[in-house]
Motif scaffolding. Structure first.
Motif, PDB file in Angstrom:
ATOM      1  N   VAL A 294      43.551  -5.570 -68.348  1.00  0.00           N
ATOM      2  CA  VAL A 294      44.555  -6.537 -68.792  1.00  0.00           C
ATOM      3  C   VAL A 294      44.116  -7.217 -70.082  1.00  0.00           C
ATOM      4  O   VAL A 294      44.897  -7.358 -71.034  1.00  0.00           O
ATOM      5  CB  VAL A 294      44.818  -7.592 -67.695  1.00  0.00           C
ATOM      6  N   ARG A 295      42.864  -7.635 -70.141  1.00  0.00           N
ATOM      7  CA  ARG A 295      42.367  -8.319 -71.339  1.00  0.00           C
ATOM      8  C   ARG A 295      42.395  -7.389 -72.554  1.00  0.00           C
ATOM      9  O   ARG A 295      42.735  -7.802 -73.666  1.00  0.00           O
ATOM     10  CB  ARG A 295      40.944  -8.839 -71.104  1.00  0.00           C
ATOM     11  N   PHE A 296      42.052  -6.127 -72.340  1.00  0.00           N
ATOM     12  CA  PHE A 296      42.071  -5.155 -73.435  1.00  0.00           C
ATOM     13  C   PHE A 296      43.498  -4.900 -73.900  1.00  0.00           C
ATOM     14  O   PHE A 296      43.778  -4.850 -75.104  1.00  0.00           O
ATOM     15  CB  PHE A 296      41.418  -3.848 -72.982  1.00  0.00           C
ATOM     16  N   MET A 297      44.426  -4.768 -72.958  1.00  0.00           N
ATOM     17  CA  MET A 297      45.824  -4.504 -73.294  1.00  0.00           C
ATOM     18  C   MET A 297      46.412  -5.639 -74.121  1.00  0.00           C
ATOM     19  O   MET A 297      47.215  -5.414 -75.035  1.00  0.00           O
ATOM     20  CB  MET A 297      46.631  -4.313 -72.007  1.00  0.00           C
ATOM     21  N   GLN A 298      46.008  -6.877 -73.830  1.00  0.00           N
ATOM     22  CA  GLN A 298      46.569  -8.039 -74.517  1.00  0.00           C
ATOM     23  C   GLN A 298      46.096  -8.176 -75.958  1.00  0.00           C
ATOM     24  O   GLN A 298      46.602  -9.033 -76.690  1.00  0.00           O
ATOM     25  CB  GLN A 298      46.242  -9.303 -73.734  1.00  0.00           C
ATOM     26  N   LEU A 299      45.159  -7.332 -76.381  1.00  0.00           N
ATOM     27  CA  LEU A 299      44.718  -7.336 -77.768  1.00  0.00           C
ATOM     28  C   LEU A 299      45.741  -6.666 -78.681  1.00  0.00           C
ATOM     29  O   LEU A 299      45.708  -6.854 -79.901  1.00  0.00           O
ATOM     30  CB  LEU A 299      43.371  -6.610 -77.900  1.00  0.00           C
ATOM     31  N   PHE A 300      46.666  -5.899 -78.090  1.00  0.00           N
ATOM     32  CA  PHE A 300      47.599  -5.101 -78.860  1.00  0.00           C
ATOM     33  C   PHE A 300      48.974  -5.765 -78.930  1.00  0.00           C
ATOM     34  O   PHE A 300      49.296  -6.648 -78.133  1.00  0.00           O
ATOM     35  CB  PHE A 300      47.723  -3.707 -78.240  1.00  0.00           C
ATOM     36  N   PRO A 301      49.815  -5.334 -79.889  1.00  0.00           N
ATOM     37  CA  PRO A 301      51.181  -5.867 -79.980  1.00  0.00           C
ATOM     38  C   PRO A 301      51.961  -5.638 -78.689  1.00  0.00           C
ATOM     39  O   PRO A 301      51.652  -4.729 -77.909  1.00  0.00           O
ATOM     40  CB  PRO A 301      51.787  -5.066 -81.143  1.00  0.00           C
ATOM     41  N   VAL A 302      52.998  -6.453 -78.490  1.00  0.00           N
ATOM     42  CA  VAL A 302      53.787  -6.394 -77.261  1.00  0.00           C
ATOM     43  C   VAL A 302      54.388  -5.007 -77.047  1.00  0.00           C
ATOM     44  O   VAL A 302      54.437  -4.515 -75.908  1.00  0.00           O
ATOM     45  CB  VAL A 302      54.895  -7.468 -77.293  1.00  0.00           C
ATOM     46  N   LYS A 303      54.837  -4.372 -78.110  1.00  0.00           N
ATOM     47  CA  LYS A 303      55.455  -3.048 -77.978  1.00  0.00           C
ATOM     48  C   LYS A 303      54.476  -2.034 -77.385  1.00  0.00           C
ATOM     49  O   LYS A 303      54.858  -1.175 -76.587  1.00  0.00           O
ATOM     50  CB  LYS A 303      55.954  -2.553 -79.336  1.00  0.00           C
ATOM     51  N   ILE A 304      53.206  -2.135 -77.780  1.00  0.00           N
ATOM     52  CA  ILE A 304      52.189  -1.235 -77.224  1.00  0.00           C
ATOM     53  C   ILE A 304      51.907  -1.602 -75.772  1.00  0.00           C
ATOM     54  O   ILE A 304      51.730  -0.720 -74.914  1.00  0.00           O
ATOM     55  CB  ILE A 304      50.905  -1.291 -78.067  1.00  0.00           C
ATOM     56  N   GLN A 305      51.883  -2.898 -75.458  1.00  0.00           N
ATOM     57  CA  GLN A 305      51.704  -3.323 -74.075  1.00  0.00           C
ATOM     58  C   GLN A 305      52.828  -2.777 -73.191  1.00  0.00           C
ATOM     59  O   GLN A 305      52.606  -2.385 -72.043  1.00  0.00           O
ATOM     60  CB  GLN A 305      51.679  -4.849 -74.000  1.00  0.00           C
ATOM     61  N   GLN A 306      54.031  -2.723 -73.739  1.00  0.00           N
ATOM     62  CA  GLN A 306      55.163  -2.198 -72.983  1.00  0.00           C
ATOM     63  C   GLN A 306      55.030  -0.703 -72.738  1.00  0.00           C
ATOM     64  O   GLN A 306      55.467  -0.190 -71.699  1.00  0.00           O
ATOM     65  CB  GLN A 306      56.472  -2.524 -73.715  1.00  0.00           C
TER      66      GLN A 306
END
Length: 321
Positions: A294-306
């Motif tokens: 989760v912490r790693f994913m939140q480093l990226f833009p929202v579109k990438i998180q999606q």
């Protein structure tokens, strides 16, 4: 007069530039200090990841567990009792609390059942007064009581939203408030919050529930920092637990028809939580790699998180009807 004004402006500019330079310099010096302090702490953290510290002995201590009549709360109570702890079981369902206490006494420990609506400050305060008078101080407070509710926001009734907020958030504030004072006087205690992975990773099919768990995580972070600033950080421990879905109720299992990852069992989750508490872990994610993910994913833009949500978490496969 014009010449004097020019000189004054030049002097102000020089003073401002000097002030900015000194401020930046002091920040750089402070940053170097942080790095010097952080390196050994990080090294110890990595070391403890592979060689965990010894579990502390809690035999003879009194543990209070809200929502301890069933599910995870009951499993935690049984585990604490097996370690020699006296247990106070607080639940809105008194019959369930009493049944749990009957099981706990088989471990030859003291067990007390209380019917309390933990969303009510008055009832929580009355509980604390009664316990301090008739049982003694609480050493470990486990805020486990919660209302699990899955639905989109537009389908959520005002009554259900209010009840979820009252139980999932206010109960943590009230119980911590009434028991923390005695812990400070004794310079001893441990406050535990059973939060959820939805407090770190927003669940779109459980908007109000996820919101309440984010609040719990923020509350525990603030309490932890308060205790440190007030000089109690080494005496009163805190642990915020964020587990993945636990197969505690039939409706949860039925809702999650196609979970991307296997649901946790109550027994496994309780065992991991107890071990984390006894190691004084401040944040405990179950499974642990979820926290890092989760912490790693939140480093990226929202579109990438999606994209991660769509292709790795596969949220669209869950039953969101």
């Amino acid at each position: 007069m014009l010449q004097v004004k020019v000189h004054t402006e030049e002097g102000s500019t020089k003073n401002f530039s000097r002030s900015v330079f000194l401020e930046v310099l002091f920040v750089i010096v402070d940053f170097v200090k942080v790095l010097c302090y952080a390196v050994p702490i990080l090294a110890m953290h990595i070391f403890r990841t592979f060689i965990p510290p010894k579990l502390k002995d809690v035999s003879g201590q009194t543990v209070l567990i809200t929502g301890g009549g069933n599910g995870l709360g009951r499993a935690l109570a049984l585990n604490f009792a097996s370690r020699g702890c006296n247990v106070v079981v607080v639940d809105i369902d008194l019959a369930a609390a009493e049944q749990t206490c009957a099981e706990l006494r088989r471990n030859r420990v003291d067990a007390y059942a209380y019917r309390v609506d933990v969303s009510s400050y008055e009832q929580v305060e009355a509980l604390a007064i009664d316990l301090h008078k008739n049982v003694g101080p609480v050493d470990i407070l486990v805020n486990n009581a919660a209302l699990v509710y899955f639905d989109f926001l537009h389908n959520t009734s005002v009554e259900m939203a209010n009840r979820t907020i009252d139980i999932n958030i206010k109960s943590h504030v009230w119980t911590t408030k009434v028991f923390l004072e005695k812990m400070m006087e004794r310079k001893r205690g441990h406050i535990v919050a059973i939060s959820s992975m939805s407090g770190m990773y927003a669940f779109p099919w459980a908007v109000v529930y996820s919101t309440s768990k984010y609040a719990v995580n923020g509350f525990m972070a603030a309490v932890t920092e308060q205790l440190r600033l007030q000089g109690y950080g080494d005496h009163i421990q805190t642990t915020c637990v964020c587990p993945y879905y636990i197969a505690t109720r039939k409706d949860i299992v039925e809702f999650l028809k196609k979970p991307r990852f296997k649901l946790l069992t109550t027994e496994h989750t309780a065992r991991v939580i107890i071990e984390g508490i006894l190691r004084n872990e401040v944040i405990l994610a179950i499974p642990p790699f979820f926290d890092l993910g989760v912490r790693f994913m939140q480093l990226f833009p929202v579109k990438i998180q999606q994209l991660v949500r769509d292709y790795i978490i596969r949220e669209y496969e869950l039953n969101s009807s």
